[in-house]
Design an enzyme around this catalytic site. Sequence first.
Site, PDB file in Angstrom:
ATOM      1  N   HIS A   5       9.789   0.422  14.059  1.00 37.30           N
ATOM      2  CA  HIS A   5      11.195   0.502  14.033  1.00 37.30           C
ATOM      3  C   HIS A   5      11.246   1.689  15.459  1.00 37.30           C
ATOM      4  O   HIS A   5      11.961   1.480  16.271  1.00 37.30           O
ATOM      5  CB  HIS A   5      11.919   0.923  12.976  1.00 37.30           C
ATOM      6  CG  HIS A   5      13.463   1.363  13.309  1.00 37.30           C
ATOM      7  ND1 HIS A   5      13.604   2.608  13.330  1.00 37.30           N
ATOM      8  CD2 HIS A   5      14.327   0.712  13.500  1.00 37.30           C
ATOM      9  CE1 HIS A   5      14.955   2.696  13.344  1.00 37.30           C
ATOM     10  NE2 HIS A   5      15.502   1.696  13.525  1.00 37.30           N
ATOM     11  N   GLU A  62      10.379   0.158  18.775  1.00 31.04           N
ATOM     12  CA  GLU A  62      11.591  -0.726  19.283  1.00 31.04           C
ATOM     13  C   GLU A  62      12.629   0.158  20.012  1.00 31.04           C
ATOM     14  O   GLU A  62      13.088  -0.426  20.939  1.00 31.04           O
ATOM     15  CB  GLU A  62      12.246  -1.584  17.958  1.00 31.04           C
ATOM     16  CG  GLU A  62      13.174  -2.405  18.281  1.00 31.04           C
ATOM     17  CD  GLU A  62      14.249  -2.188  17.456  1.00 31.04           C
ATOM     18  OE1 GLU A  62      15.447  -2.313  17.787  1.00 31.04           O
ATOM     19  OE2 GLU A  62      14.090  -2.351  16.345  1.00 31.04           O
ATOM     20  N   HIS A  63      12.778   1.321  19.368  1.00 32.45           N
ATOM     21  CA  HIS A  63      13.982   1.911  19.917  1.00 32.45           C
ATOM     22  C   HIS A  63      13.428   2.472  21.206  1.00 32.45           C
ATOM     23  O   HIS A  63      14.068   2.288  22.398  1.00 32.45           O
ATOM     24  CB  HIS A  63      14.121   3.504  19.062  1.00 32.45           C
ATOM     25  CG  HIS A  63      15.366   3.088  18.129  1.00 32.45           C
ATOM     26  ND1 HIS A  63      16.196   3.927  17.913  1.00 32.45           N
ATOM     27  CD2 HIS A  63      15.368   1.878  16.953  1.00 32.45           C
ATOM     28  CE1 HIS A  63      17.212   3.383  16.809  1.00 32.45           C
ATOM     29  NE2 HIS A  63      16.123   2.397  16.352  1.00 32.45           N
ATOM     30  N   GLU A  68      20.007   8.282  11.811  1.00 30.80           N
ATOM     31  CA  GLU A  68      20.161   7.023  11.387  1.00 30.80           C
ATOM     32  C   GLU A  68      19.823   6.918   9.927  1.00 30.80           C
ATOM     33  O   GLU A  68      20.318   6.088   8.980  1.00 30.80           O
ATOM     34  CB  GLU A  68      19.386   5.820  12.128  1.00 30.80           C
ATOM     35  CG  GLU A  68      19.452   4.615  11.754  1.00 30.80           C
ATOM     36  CD  GLU A  68      18.849   3.563  12.774  1.00 30.80           C
ATOM     37  OE1 GLU A  68      18.610   2.249  12.440  1.00 30.80           O
ATOM     38  OE2 GLU A  68      18.044   4.195  13.618  1.00 30.80           O
TER      39      GLU A  68
END
Length: 422
Positions: free
Chosen positions: A46, A49-50, A126
């Site tokens: 993740h 991916e950012h 987040e």
Amino acid sequence: MYKKIRLDNGLRVITHRMPDMQSVAVGIWINVGGRYESEQNKGISHYLEHLVFKGTKKYSCRKIKESIEGVGGSLNGFTSEELTCYLVKIPSRYLELAVDVLSDMVLNSSLPSVEVEKEKTVILEELKMYKDLPQSYVYELLDELLWPDQPLGAPIIGTVESVNRITRNDLNLFKRQNYTPSNIVISAAGLLDYDKLKRKTEKIFSSRELKNKNIFTKVKEEQAKPQLKLFHKETEQTHMALGFHSFKREHPLRHALGMLHIILGANMSSRLFNEVREKRGLAYEIGTAVKRFHDTGAFLVHAGIDNNKVIETIGLILEELIRIKDKLVTNDEFKRAKEFYLGQLMLALEDTLDHMLWIGEYTATLDKTYTLKDIIKEVNKVTRKDIMRAAKEIFLENKLNLSLIGPLKDKEQDIYNKLKLS
């Protein structure tokens, strides 16, 4: 209907031409996600991916967004337990631009040090946000019950500790090891020129080295009795996630499972919506969901419940699960569920983005692609007895897991005593 090629280095391309559309959707899928990670680097898929959106030598972060959005397109990405995907939907004449931008992001992202540190802060925020949202955090608690001490049971975003441990070197190494041709699928659907896409893909990817495909550790599911996890929080309603171990992605009863989901909780005609919300007003939000993985799955019931009626509502939900195990669904329910199942799929496949996601996910996970005609043929073989059989195999007391978030002090034993499926 679908055209597929495989390059010598293992990269796969799957396309569907939709001549009546004005758009094209393109996705680059990588066979890596949360379950391919260790406890040490949890959340790295993740995180990466950012960072892929933060620029390459050819495209700056701003240029990536302007190149796609400046011609009317949209750009996004997501990470799941088994896949990472980068996607664009764009007017069809810009197909080559979409492939160029996406492929450069995937192959040549520069992962600048300043962005690595900045994005770490963003991800930690987040993570805190999800913890503050009980309707989200309750699923994290449920996953821990379903797959304890295993990658599938840990949050895709990672933990504060694991994200803080990840360095730029870790990210670069993870990318080199996993973003390889044998782990990549390119899917495209819409108004496209197949030969042009094929040439463009071969030009970009053919020189990339053949490497082994990713592997993951299979899950262990040794649950012997119902499990309950309560998280006390002063909320206005209690958030519930009920989960059972279920079928893997390619299970023979997968369509029966889909129809079971529809009958129980997929829409406003469903049993749970009718019994829990419409008849008794015990919950505003209630429904079901299905998770499918290579080697396992989960059937979920989720709800937001009146704080004073938690035990009553759980009992009512379990009664509905028992009823569908013990008695065939009616012919009318069966017909409506089948029509909804196929109708929703037909409507989705009219959209270029949804069609791209459909063929991309199947190719990336199963290395096969089903046509709508294939699915209709399979669904038409499902019987009411198949739905009952699926319910009997899934809704077992020793497979039951329940997580709750709300003002629940001193209620644990009373709730646990309610977890009966007989």
